[in-house]
Design a protein around this motif. Sequence first.
Motif, mmCIF file in Angstrom:
data_model
loop_
_atom_site.group_PDB
_atom_site.id
_atom_site.type_symbol
_atom_site.label_atom_id
_atom_site.label_comp_id
_atom_site.label_asym_id
_atom_site.label_seq_id
_atom_site.Cartn_x
_atom_site.Cartn_y
_atom_site.Cartn_z
ATOM 1 N N GLN A 1 0.824 -1.204 0.000
ATOM 2 C CA GLN A 1 0.000 0.000 0.000
ATOM 3 C C GLN A 1 0.866 1.265 0.000
ATOM 4 O OE1 GLN A 1 -0.516 -2.706 1.949
ATOM 5 N NE2 GLN A 1 -2.391 -3.439 0.980
ATOM 6 N N ASP A 2 2.016 1.231 0.683
ATOM 7 C CA ASP A 2 2.949 2.366 0.669
ATOM 8 C C ASP A 2 3.471 2.615 -0.749
ATOM 9 O OD1 ASP A 2 2.764 2.695 3.450
ATOM 10 O OD2 ASP A 2 4.492 1.394 3.819
ATOM 11 N N ILE A 3 3.825 1.541 -1.436
ATOM 12 C CA ILE A 3 4.320 1.647 -2.813
ATOM 13 C C ILE A 3 3.222 2.210 -3.710
ATOM 14 C CG2 ILE A 3 5.113 0.341 -4.828
ATOM 15 C CD1 ILE A 3 6.277 -1.712 -2.777
ATOM 16 N N GLU A 4 2.038 1.646 -3.592
ATOM 17 C CA GLU A 4 0.909 2.074 -4.426
ATOM 18 C C GLU A 4 0.621 3.568 -4.230
ATOM 19 O OE1 GLU A 4 -3.579 0.484 -5.310
ATOM 20 O OE2 GLU A 4 -2.970 0.671 -3.203
ATOM 21 N N ALA A 5 0.601 4.029 -2.987
ATOM 22 C CA ALA A 5 0.292 5.428 -2.703
ATOM 23 C C ALA A 5 1.357 6.371 -3.266
ATOM 24 C CB ALA A 5 0.143 5.630 -1.193
ATOM 25 N N LYS A 6 2.619 6.064 -3.032
ATOM 26 C CA LYS A 6 3.707 6.934 -3.482
ATOM 27 C C LYS A 6 3.775 7.006 -5.001
ATOM 28 C CE LYS A 6 7.325 9.481 -2.594
ATOM 29 N NZ LYS A 6 7.233 10.749 -1.887
ATOM 30 N N LEU A 7 3.692 5.865 -5.650
ATOM 31 C CA LEU A 7 3.806 5.828 -7.102
ATOM 32 C C LEU A 7 2.583 6.444 -7.780
ATOM 33 C CD1 LEU A 7 5.745 5.095 -9.286
ATOM 34 C CD2 LEU A 7 4.835 2.785 -9.271
ATOM 35 N N THR A 8 1.401 6.189 -7.252
ATOM 36 C CA THR A 8 0.188 6.795 -7.807
ATOM 37 C C THR A 8 0.248 8.314 -7.706
ATOM 38 O OG1 THR A 8 -1.154 4.841 -7.335
ATOM 39 C CG2 THR A 8 -2.334 6.926 -7.609
ATOM 40 N N ALA A 9 0.701 8.828 -6.569
ATOM 41 C CA ALA A 9 0.823 10.284 -6.399
ATOM 42 C C ALA A 9 1.814 10.871 -7.400
ATOM 43 C CB ALA A 9 1.250 10.610 -4.967
ATOM 44 N N ALA A 10 2.950 10.226 -7.578
ATOM 45 C CA ALA A 10 3.979 10.733 -8.495
ATOM 46 C C ALA A 10 3.511 10.706 -9.948
ATOM 47 C CB ALA A 10 5.264 9.926 -8.341
ATOM 48 N N LEU A 11 2.900 9.602 -10.365
ATOM 49 C CA LEU A 11 2.453 9.493 -11.758
ATOM 50 C C LEU A 11 1.255 10.401 -12.032
ATOM 51 C CD1 LEU A 11 2.921 5.658 -12.269
ATOM 52 C CD2 LEU A 11 4.416 7.508 -13.059
ATOM 53 N N SER A 12 0.379 10.578 -11.063
ATOM 54 C CA SER A 12 -0.734 11.520 -11.201
ATOM 55 C C SER A 12 -0.209 12.942 -11.366
ATOM 56 C CB SER A 12 -1.667 11.452 -9.987
ATOM 57 O OG SER A 12 -2.317 10.210 -9.938
ATOM 58 N N HIS A 13 0.825 13.271 -10.612
ATOM 59 C CA HIS A 13 1.472 14.580 -10.725
ATOM 60 C C HIS A 13 1.988 14.783 -12.156
ATOM 61 C CE1 HIS A 13 3.922 18.054 -9.563
ATOM 62 N NE2 HIS A 13 4.903 17.481 -10.253
ATOM 63 N N CYS A 14 2.607 13.757 -12.726
ATOM 64 C CA CYS A 14 3.125 13.841 -14.100
ATOM 65 C C CYS A 14 2.009 14.117 -15.104
ATOM 66 C CB CYS A 14 3.825 12.546 -14.489
ATOM 67 S SG CYS A 14 5.425 12.325 -13.730
ATOM 68 N N VAL A 15 0.915 13.399 -14.973
ATOM 69 C CA VAL A 15 -0.196 13.551 -15.909
ATOM 70 C C VAL A 15 -0.820 14.938 -15.757
ATOM 71 C CG1 VAL A 15 -2.500 12.711 -16.513
ATOM 72 C CG2 VAL A 15 -0.657 11.085 -16.082
ATOM 73 N N THR A 16 -1.088 15.348 -14.539
ATOM 74 C CA THR A 16 -1.741 16.627 -14.271
ATOM 75 C C THR A 16 -0.894 17.821 -14.697
ATOM 76 O OG1 THR A 16 -2.906 15.660 -12.397
ATOM 77 C CG2 THR A 16 -2.775 18.059 -12.459
ATOM 78 N N HIS A 17 0.416 17.752 -14.422
ATOM 79 C CA HIS A 17 1.303 18.893 -14.680
ATOM 80 C C HIS A 17 2.167 18.724 -15.929
ATOM 81 C CE1 HIS A 17 0.143 20.714 -10.894
ATOM 82 N NE2 HIS A 17 0.269 19.511 -10.340
ATOM 83 N N HIS A 18 1.850 17.722 -16.746
ATOM 84 C CA HIS A 18 2.597 17.459 -17.985
ATOM 85 C C HIS A 18 4.100 17.391 -17.740
ATOM 86 C CE1 HIS A 18 -1.182 18.066 -20.032
ATOM 87 N NE2 HIS A 18 -1.314 19.200 -19.393
ATOM 88 N N GLN A 19 4.442 16.727 -16.669
ATOM 89 C CA GLN A 19 5.853 16.567 -16.306
ATOM 90 C C GLN A 19 6.333 15.182 -16.721
ATOM 91 O OE1 GLN A 19 6.615 17.790 -12.330
ATOM 92 N NE2 GLN A 19 8.809 17.544 -12.513
ATOM 93 N N LYS A 20 7.596 15.081 -17.050
ATOM 94 C CA LYS A 20 8.160 13.807 -17.493
ATOM 95 C C LYS A 20 8.774 13.037 -16.327
ATOM 96 C CE LYS A 20 8.948 15.253 -22.194
ATOM 97 N NZ LYS A 20 9.872 15.297 -23.323
ATOM 98 N N ALA A 21 8.909 11.737 -16.522
ATOM 99 C CA ALA A 21 9.493 10.861 -15.501
ATOM 100 C C ALA A 21 10.662 10.092 -16.101
ATOM 101 C CB ALA A 21 8.450 9.885 -14.977
ATOM 102 N N ASP A 22 11.639 9.785 -15.262
ATOM 103 C CA ASP A 22 12.782 8.949 -15.644
ATOM 104 C C ASP A 22 12.580 7.561 -15.049
ATOM 105 O OD1 ASP A 22 14.224 11.106 -16.773
ATOM 106 O OD2 ASP A 22 14.975 11.664 -14.795
ATOM 107 N N PHE A 23 12.904 6.537 -15.840
ATOM 108 C CA PHE A 23 12.836 5.159 -15.374
ATOM 109 C C PHE A 23 14.172 4.489 -15.655
ATOM 110 C CE2 PHE A 23 8.618 6.350 -16.874
ATOM 111 C CZ PHE A 23 7.859 6.129 -15.731
ATOM 112 N N ASN A 24 14.756 3.891 -14.646
ATOM 113 C CA ASN A 24 15.973 3.103 -14.818
ATOM 114 C C ASN A 24 15.729 1.728 -14.222
ATOM 115 O OD1 ASN A 24 18.004 4.839 -16.059
ATOM 116 N ND2 ASN A 24 17.618 6.121 -14.265
ATOM 117 N N ILE A 25 16.009 0.718 -14.998
ATOM 118 C CA ILE A 25 15.763 -0.661 -14.581
ATOM 119 C C ILE A 25 17.099 -1.343 -14.322
ATOM 120 C CG2 ILE A 25 14.759 -2.863 -15.267
ATOM 121 C CD1 ILE A 25 12.964 -1.069 -17.184
#
Length: 94
Positions: A46-70
């Motif tokens: 649930q901690d992971i879900e909350a943090k990641l959902t907030a971050a990705l929602s921020h990206c969509v709402t504010h047209h901000q980009k995200a970096d992913f490194n695997i």
Amino acid sequence: MARHSIKSFNVSVNASGDAVDVDIVTELRKPYRFVLRPDVHYPTAQDIEAKLTAALSHCVTHHQKADFNIFSERSYISINVKGFIDTRFTGDSL
């Protein structure tokens, strides 16, 4: 690090409650798919879900980009949204 626009995403705790399934659609042809597991930084799914959902929602709402490194060899995924989140999650890319 490549920065990507987030078009849509789905972040949900799996049926057994021990991991989080993540699908992220960007401008790339192939979506990002991860299974993230709790660790010392995020002790519950649930901690992971909350943090990641907030971050990705921020990206969509504010047209901000995200970096992913695997980092497959270390079983972690690094996700950065400038000024909002810069963290790594224990998990694997699918």
